[in-house]
Design an enzyme around this catalytic site. Sequence first.
Site, mmCIF file in Angstrom:
data_model
loop_
_atom_site.group_PDB
_atom_site.id
_atom_site.type_symbol
_atom_site.label_atom_id
_atom_site.label_comp_id
_atom_site.label_asym_id
_atom_site.label_seq_id
_atom_site.Cartn_x
_atom_site.Cartn_y
_atom_site.Cartn_z
ATOM 1 C CG HIS C 10 -1.319 7.931 -4.476
ATOM 2 N ND1 HIS C 10 -0.261 8.802 -4.487
ATOM 3 C CD2 HIS C 10 -0.803 6.710 -4.774
ATOM 4 C CE1 HIS C 10 0.848 8.133 -4.766
ATOM 5 N NE2 HIS C 10 0.547 6.867 -4.940
ATOM 6 C CB SER C 11 -7.313 10.280 -3.375
ATOM 7 O OG SER C 11 -8.596 10.832 -3.239
#
Lengths: 211, 211, 128, 128
Positions: C10-11
């Site tokens: 997600h990052s």
Amino acid sequence: MALDITWTKAWIARSADVISEHRTDLTTLDRAIGDGDHGENMDRGFSAVATKLADLSADATPGDALKMVATTLISTVGGASGPLFGTAYLKAAGAVAGHEELDGADLVAMLTAARDGIVLRGKAEPGDKTMIDAWTPAVEAAATALAAGKDEVAILVAAAEAAEAGSAATDPLVARKGRASYLGERAIGHRDPGSVSSALLLRAAVDATTD
Amino acid sequence: MALDITWTKAWIARSADVISEHRTDLTTLDRAIGDGDHGENMDRGFSAVATKLADLSADATPGDALKMVATTLISTVGGASGPLFGTAYLKAAGAVAGHEELDGADLVAMLTAARDGIVLRGKAEPGDKTMIDAWTPAVEAAATALAAGKDEVAILVAAAEAAEAGSAATDPLVARKGRASYLGERAIGHRDPGSVSSALLLRAAVDATTD
Amino acid sequence: MSVGLVVVSHSAKIAEGIVELAGQMAPGVRIRAAGGTDDGGLGTSFDLVMSAVVDADDGDGVVVMCDLGSAILTAETALDFLDDELRARVRIADAPIVEGAVAAAVAAEVGGALAEVVDAAEASAAAS
Amino acid sequence: MSVGLVVVSHSAKIAEGIVELAGQMAPGVRIRAAGGTDDGGLGTSFDLVMSAVVDADDGDGVVVMCDLGSAILTAETALDFLDDELRARVRIADAPIVEGAVAAAVAAEVGGALAEVVDAAEASAAAS
Ligand SMILES: Nc1ncnc2c1ncn2[C@@H]1O[C@H](COP(=O)(O)OP(=O)(O)O)[C@@H](O)[C@H]1O
Ligand SMILES: Nc1ncnc2c1ncn2[C@@H]1O[C@H](COP(=O)(O)OP(=O)(O)O)[C@@H](O)[C@H]1O
Ligand SMILES: [Mg+2]
Ligand SMILES: [Mg+2]
Ligand SMILES: [Mg+2]
Ligand SMILES: [Mg+2]
């Protein structure tokens, strides 16, 4: 009105509008039991969808339009709802592929395929406090309405109402899928955001019949 | 020569030199079965140690000097060897705290405490292909030499020789601790880098007796 | 040639950091980051996953590492859109993303086959 | 007040990314990054861990998340150097760093006590 490409486009345009209107609400719901981005995610996706609506060819079928929604959501949403709704629209498109106009049986097949697509992708069961809790009652109500000889609009109304009730019924549940599952009992009392957006999309389908 | 603060400082200075000289070799060993930084890690640590050597107060004991090594390595090494050697020197310092001059029993107590510190920190057992495979034979050889009535230099020589042999004996082993454990059977045929630096440090202790 | 790796986080920072960390022990392995949304926010990107998988493949297949559930959903969806030939040699590991990626990278580096690389990643969940 | 979190990774990027990702679901929790060496390289830093733990503590204690084995060694060493009072309320979780940090952050956000936050992190290893 006939449930043809004109209706399908109206449904999609209304979907984009209604998601945009409820963007903040959806995000607020997701902030309570998730990461606070569901409104932004859905709005990013449906804004991109709205932009592409004009690009559909003159002879596009409802299935073609739904497929465009699918691939656009998959590419732009950025959260779990992207692959989930994307798969839903993709399977829905497949269920009515080639049809110029959708009858009641097509609608039920389309909704069933959409729901099955979400389950295939996300493995949620009813009661897991996910968008499935809007979709499954919607599919069942639509099938019941079809069996009772109701017309297309009545089938869509039945689906939308059942989705709304199903969404409201997520309030007391503990989540077993998605980010809300981290919260355990703390999710109780909060509505699942994806079930709310699902109900909004099904209500837009009804409203598009009067456009 | 007496094993006093002068010897301790000479040992530390020689340690920094010998680690610097073997920096590339140590890194090459670590590249084969680790992440290729053991030479840089140790050299970063002992360069910082060497800088601080001059700052030791005039009345510092061997234990004070070892404690400075410990805290400096812990703060600067950046790899597993930092906390491991740091704990070793810290426990070694504790074992000889307050002593101005180390006799044979002190040396054995110091080496034992160092080894036990590494085990406490890293939980490795003999045969796990770690620096413990240099330290444990070193401790045993030193204890045997002491029991046989050998002098301090002979005890240090026994420890250094046993560490070198123990390090060489890591070649055929499979690693069960540290990064080399990711490699399974592929670690066979390679020497454990931390056992090599351990042997270098113990050899420096011998060489410092003739400084 | 070796099995390639794709890191779906997600990052973007997490994915890039994992690529560096795992790459340190596996300089010969194609490890590609697919972190964050298209515009660099927190989330996952179908398009980044697709291109990372294509790029990581060298003929020996690709193991995909994911962080949270929605990363898995995105990765599975991407797999559905790959052509059958490539898709047949792509696996999503059920493993912690950082620990699994390092273990998988080492397994790929030493020439492990697709299933062995998946096993290495998944076994890392059991290690402490 | 809540339990704080410290993220000890070999990579500054991984640690910072985890702080952002976990923080998204836990805006009220003190989550601090201790990633990379003092000079920004791949490795861990005793000093960064020490200051992150002190900073993350608000009186309710701190859970430390680590990636590879040497991060655990650094964290354990840091704990040894804390004063006894703080050290008594610091725990190192045996959990995958990304997945565990998100689960721990949520547990801390909803007011979980130190042991509950550790349990949440460690249970994440079992989830897929
Ligand atoms: N496995 C799943 N199956 C069905 N629906 C899910 C699943 N995981 C999440 N959802 C739905 O997705 C919604 C969250 O979407 P969104 O916030 O856009 O994604 P994210 O959780 O990645 O931030 C939830 O409210 C839920 O309805
Ligand atoms: N748990 C452990 N117990 C004892 N020694 C260990 C352990 N883990 C690693 N080592 C030692 O540390 C050495 C590697 O040090 P270094 O390369 O500086 O750290 P890193 O592995 O973090 O890069 C190994 O060669 C081994 O001797
Ligand atoms: Mg969300
Ligand atoms: Mg999200
Ligand atoms: Mg190393
Ligand atoms: Mg290292």
